[in-house]
Motif scaffolding. Structure first.
Motif, PDB file in Angstrom:
ATOM      1  N   MET A 144       0.830  -1.172   0.000  1.00 20.90           N
ATOM      2  CA  MET A 144       0.000   0.000   0.000  1.00 20.90           C
ATOM      3  C   MET A 144       0.883   1.247   0.000  1.00 20.90           C
ATOM      4  SD  MET A 144      -3.017   0.841   2.645  1.00 20.90           S
ATOM      5  CE  MET A 144      -3.049   2.432   3.372  1.00 20.90           C
ATOM      6  N   ILE A 145       0.590   2.163  -0.846  1.00 21.86           N
ATOM      7  CA  ILE A 145       1.353   3.401  -0.934  1.00 21.86           C
ATOM      8  C   ILE A 145       0.751   4.428   0.002  1.00 21.86           C
ATOM      9  CG2 ILE A 145       2.028   5.299  -2.439  1.00 21.86           C
ATOM     10  CD1 ILE A 145       2.015   3.308  -4.750  1.00 21.86           C
ATOM     11  N   ARG A 146       1.608   5.032   0.797  1.00 25.50           N
ATOM     12  CA  ARG A 146       1.168   6.057   1.740  1.00 25.50           C
ATOM     13  C   ARG A 146       1.323   7.424   1.086  1.00 25.50           C
ATOM     14  NH1 ARG A 146       4.348   6.956   7.251  1.00 25.50           N
ATOM     15  NH2 ARG A 146       5.564   8.261   5.894  1.00 25.50           N
ATOM     16  N   THR A 147       0.290   8.225   1.134  1.00 25.22           N
ATOM     17  CA  THR A 147       0.333   9.560   0.558  1.00 25.22           C
ATOM     18  C   THR A 147       0.492  10.583   1.673  1.00 25.22           C
ATOM     19  OG1 THR A 147      -1.132   8.852  -1.219  1.00 25.22           O
ATOM     20  CG2 THR A 147      -0.899  11.202  -0.889  1.00 25.22           C
ATOM     21  N   ILE A 148       1.427  11.496   1.473  1.00 18.49           N
ATOM     22  CA  ILE A 148       1.678  12.544   2.453  1.00 18.49           C
ATOM     23  C   ILE A 148       1.331  13.879   1.807  1.00 18.49           C
ATOM     24  CG2 ILE A 148       3.411  13.657   3.904  1.00 18.49           C
ATOM     25  CD1 ILE A 148       4.991  11.014   3.785  1.00 18.49           C
ATOM     26  N   PRO A 149       0.513  14.687   2.461  1.00 19.98           N
ATOM     27  CA  PRO A 149       0.185  16.001   1.899  1.00 19.98           C
ATOM     28  C   PRO A 149       1.442  16.858   1.748  1.00 19.98           C
ATOM     29  CG  PRO A 149      -1.257  15.468   3.757  1.00 19.98           C
ATOM     30  CD  PRO A 149      -0.181  14.428   3.717  1.00 19.98           C
ATOM     31  N   LEU A 150       1.501  17.671   0.705  1.00 21.65           N
ATOM     32  CA  LEU A 150       2.678  18.509   0.445  1.00 21.65           C
ATOM     33  C   LEU A 150       3.054  19.373   1.640  1.00 21.65           C
ATOM     34  CD1 LEU A 150       2.190  19.722  -3.231  1.00 21.65           C
ATOM     35  CD2 LEU A 150       3.927  18.173  -2.352  1.00 21.65           C
ATOM     36  N   GLU A 151       2.067  19.895   2.349  1.00 21.67           N
ATOM     37  CA  GLU A 151       2.367  20.779   3.477  1.00 21.67           C
ATOM     38  C   GLU A 151       3.035  20.046   4.642  1.00 21.67           C
ATOM     39  OE1 GLU A 151      -1.977  19.554   3.689  1.00 21.67           O
ATOM     40  OE2 GLU A 151      -0.744  20.470   2.149  1.00 21.67           O
ATOM     41  N   ASP A 152       2.958  18.712   4.652  1.00 24.21           N
ATOM     42  CA  ASP A 152       3.593  17.921   5.705  1.00 24.21           C
ATOM     43  C   ASP A 152       4.990  17.444   5.328  1.00 24.21           C
ATOM     44  OD1 ASP A 152       1.310  18.238   7.194  1.00 24.21           O
ATOM     45  OD2 ASP A 152       0.500  16.254   6.733  1.00 24.21           O
ATOM     46  N   MET A 153       5.418  17.705   4.118  1.00 26.03           N
ATOM     47  CA  MET A 153       6.739  17.271   3.671  1.00 26.03           C
ATOM     48  C   MET A 153       7.789  18.308   4.087  1.00 26.03           C
ATOM     49  SD  MET A 153       6.049  15.729  -0.076  1.00 26.03           S
ATOM     50  CE  MET A 153       4.975  14.366  -0.315  1.00 26.03           C
ATOM     51  N   PRO A 154       8.938  17.842   4.581  1.00 23.81           N
ATOM     52  CA  PRO A 154       9.944  18.772   5.073  1.00 23.81           C
ATOM     53  C   PRO A 154      10.751  19.466   3.973  1.00 23.81           C
ATOM     54  CG  PRO A 154      10.747  16.544   5.294  1.00 23.81           C
ATOM     55  CD  PRO A 154       9.318  16.457   4.801  1.00 23.81           C
ATOM     56  N   GLY A 155      10.657  18.992   2.755  1.00 21.26           N
ATOM     57  CA  GLY A 155      11.508  19.511   1.681  1.00 21.26           C
ATOM     58  C   GLY A 155      11.029  20.808   1.063  1.00 21.26           C
ATOM     59  N   ASP A 156      11.970  21.511   0.469  1.00 23.24           N
ATOM     60  CA  ASP A 156      11.711  22.736  -0.286  1.00 23.24           C
ATOM     61  C   ASP A 156      11.651  22.334  -1.755  1.00 23.24           C
ATOM     62  OD1 ASP A 156      12.359  24.995  -1.991  1.00 23.24           O
ATOM     63  OD2 ASP A 156      12.997  26.071  -0.189  1.00 23.24           O
ATOM     64  N   GLN A 157      10.502  22.527  -2.394  1.00 22.11           N
ATOM     65  CA  GLN A 157      10.310  22.058  -3.765  1.00 22.11           C
ATOM     66  C   GLN A 157      11.326  22.658  -4.733  1.00 22.11           C
ATOM     67  OE1 GLN A 157       6.201  22.404  -4.953  1.00 22.11           O
ATOM     68  NE2 GLN A 157       5.481  21.483  -3.058  1.00 22.11           N
ATOM     69  N   ALA A 158      11.674  23.911  -4.562  1.00 25.41           N
ATOM     70  CA  ALA A 158      12.660  24.544  -5.446  1.00 25.41           C
ATOM     71  C   ALA A 158      14.027  23.883  -5.292  1.00 25.41           C
ATOM     72  CB  ALA A 158      12.749  26.044  -5.161  1.00 25.41           C
ATOM     73  N   LYS A 159      14.390  23.543  -4.067  1.00 30.57           N
ATOM     74  CA  LYS A 159      15.671  22.874  -3.825  1.00 30.57           C
ATOM     75  C   LYS A 159      15.668  21.462  -4.405  1.00 30.57           C
ATOM     76  CE  LYS A 159      16.881  25.370   0.389  1.00 30.57           C
ATOM     77  NZ  LYS A 159      17.108  25.226   1.842  1.00 30.57           N
ATOM     78  N   VAL A 160      14.522  20.792  -4.336  1.00 28.54           N
ATOM     79  CA  VAL A 160      14.398  19.451  -4.905  1.00 28.54           C
ATOM     80  C   VAL A 160      14.619  19.505  -6.415  1.00 28.54           C
ATOM     81  CG1 VAL A 160      12.777  17.574  -5.396  1.00 28.54           C
ATOM     82  CG2 VAL A 160      12.918  18.528  -3.094  1.00 28.54           C
ATOM     83  N   VAL A 161      13.969  20.437  -7.074  1.00 28.01           N
ATOM     84  CA  VAL A 161      14.114  20.570  -8.530  1.00 28.01           C
ATOM     85  C   VAL A 161      15.553  20.897  -8.889  1.00 28.01           C
ATOM     86  CG1 VAL A 161      13.439  21.929 -10.539  1.00 28.01           C
ATOM     87  CG2 VAL A 161      11.702  21.168  -8.915  1.00 28.01           C
ATOM     88  N   ALA A 162      16.173  21.814  -8.157  1.00 26.50           N
ATOM     89  CA  ALA A 162      17.562  22.185  -8.432  1.00 26.50           C
ATOM     90  C   ALA A 162      18.488  20.982  -8.272  1.00 26.50           C
ATOM     91  CB  ALA A 162      18.000  23.321  -7.511  1.00 26.50           C
ATOM     92  N   ALA A 163      18.258  20.187  -7.222  1.00 28.77           N
ATOM     93  CA  ALA A 163      19.089  18.995  -7.006  1.00 28.77           C
ATOM     94  C   ALA A 163      18.895  17.983  -8.126  1.00 28.77           C
ATOM     95  CB  ALA A 163      18.750  18.358  -5.657  1.00 28.77           C
ATOM     96  N   MET A 164      17.666  17.818  -8.589  1.00 27.82           N
ATOM     97  CA  MET A 164      17.397  16.882  -9.686  1.00 27.82           C
ATOM     98  C   MET A 164      18.102  17.321 -10.966  1.00 27.82           C
ATOM     99  SD  MET A 164      13.373  16.165  -8.909  1.00 27.82           S
ATOM    100  CE  MET A 164      13.086  15.119 -10.318  1.00 27.82           C
ATOM    101  N   ILE A 165      18.061  18.604 -11.244  1.00 26.08           N
ATOM    102  CA  ILE A 165      18.736  19.124 -12.440  1.00 26.08           C
ATOM    103  C   ILE A 165      20.239  18.933 -12.325  1.00 26.08           C
ATOM    104  CG2 ILE A 165      19.267  21.231 -13.738  1.00 26.08           C
ATOM    105  CD1 ILE A 165      16.326  22.108 -13.091  1.00 26.08           C
ATOM    106  N   ASP A 166      20.806  19.267 -11.171  1.00 27.25           N
ATOM    107  CA  ASP A 166      22.247  19.097 -10.960  1.00 27.25           C
ATOM    108  C   ASP A 166      22.671  17.647 -11.177  1.00 27.25           C
ATOM    109  OD1 ASP A 166      22.522  21.775 -10.374  1.00 27.25           O
ATOM    110  OD2 ASP A 166      22.640  21.478  -8.195  1.00 27.25           O
ATOM    111  N   VAL A 167      21.899  16.721 -10.639  1.00 28.10           N
ATOM    112  CA  VAL A 167      22.226  15.303 -10.776  1.00 28.10           C
ATOM    113  C   VAL A 167      22.074  14.852 -12.229  1.00 28.10           C
ATOM    114  CG1 VAL A 167      21.481  12.974 -10.148  1.00 28.10           C
ATOM    115  CG2 VAL A 167      21.786  14.707  -8.384  1.00 28.10           C
ATOM    116  N   ALA A 168      21.039  15.341 -12.892  1.00 26.55           N
ATOM    117  CA  ALA A 168      20.822  14.966 -14.296  1.00 26.55           C
ATOM    118  C   ALA A 168      21.974  15.424 -15.178  1.00 26.55           C
ATOM    119  CB  ALA A 168      19.508  15.554 -14.797  1.00 26.55           C
ATOM    120  N   GLU A 169      22.600  16.513 -14.801  1.00 26.57           N
ATOM    121  CA  GLU A 169      23.712  17.057 -15.590  1.00 26.57           C
ATOM    122  C   GLU A 169      25.073  16.541 -15.131  1.00 26.57           C
ATOM    123  OE1 GLU A 169      23.010  21.247 -15.085  1.00 26.57           O
ATOM    124  OE2 GLU A 169      21.579  21.311 -16.760  1.00 26.57           O
ATOM    125  N   ALA A 170      25.107  15.763 -14.084  1.00 27.66           N
ATOM    126  CA  ALA A 170      26.372  15.273 -13.531  1.00 27.66           C
ATOM    127  C   ALA A 170      26.999  14.232 -14.449  1.00 27.66           C
ATOM    128  CB  ALA A 170      26.145  14.683 -12.145  1.00 27.66           C
TER     129      ALA A 170
END
Length: 68
Positions: free
Chosen positions: A1-27
């Motif tokens: 069963m997949i557990r869904t967590i509301p965005l407001e309960d997630m500790p991450g910063d969405q902009a930082k997540v996107v930036a990290a994904m881009i950095d890794v994609a270009e690594a």
């Protein structure tokens, strides 16, 4: 069963997540798995510690089958 967590309960910063994904994609040598967020790190770390303990518990049996 997949557990869904509301965005407001997630500790991450969405902009930082996107930036990290881009950095890794270009690594030149990206990681096979990308852990984004302290919650993800903690969950994966705990699972890896548990798996390592299971492997270590088999060490004597593993070595006992060697020749010599």
């Amino acid at each position: 069963m997949i557990r869904t967590i509301p965005l407001e309960d997630m500790p991450g910063d969405q902009a930082k997540v996107v930036a990290a994904m881009i950095d890794v994609a270009e690594a030149a040598d990206p990681p096979r798995r990308l852990l984004l967020g302290s919650d993800a790190y903690a969950l994966v770390h705990a699972a890896m510690v548990e798996r390592l303990a299971a492997v270590e518990a088999q060490k004597d049996v593993a070595y006992s089958t060697d020749v010599g």
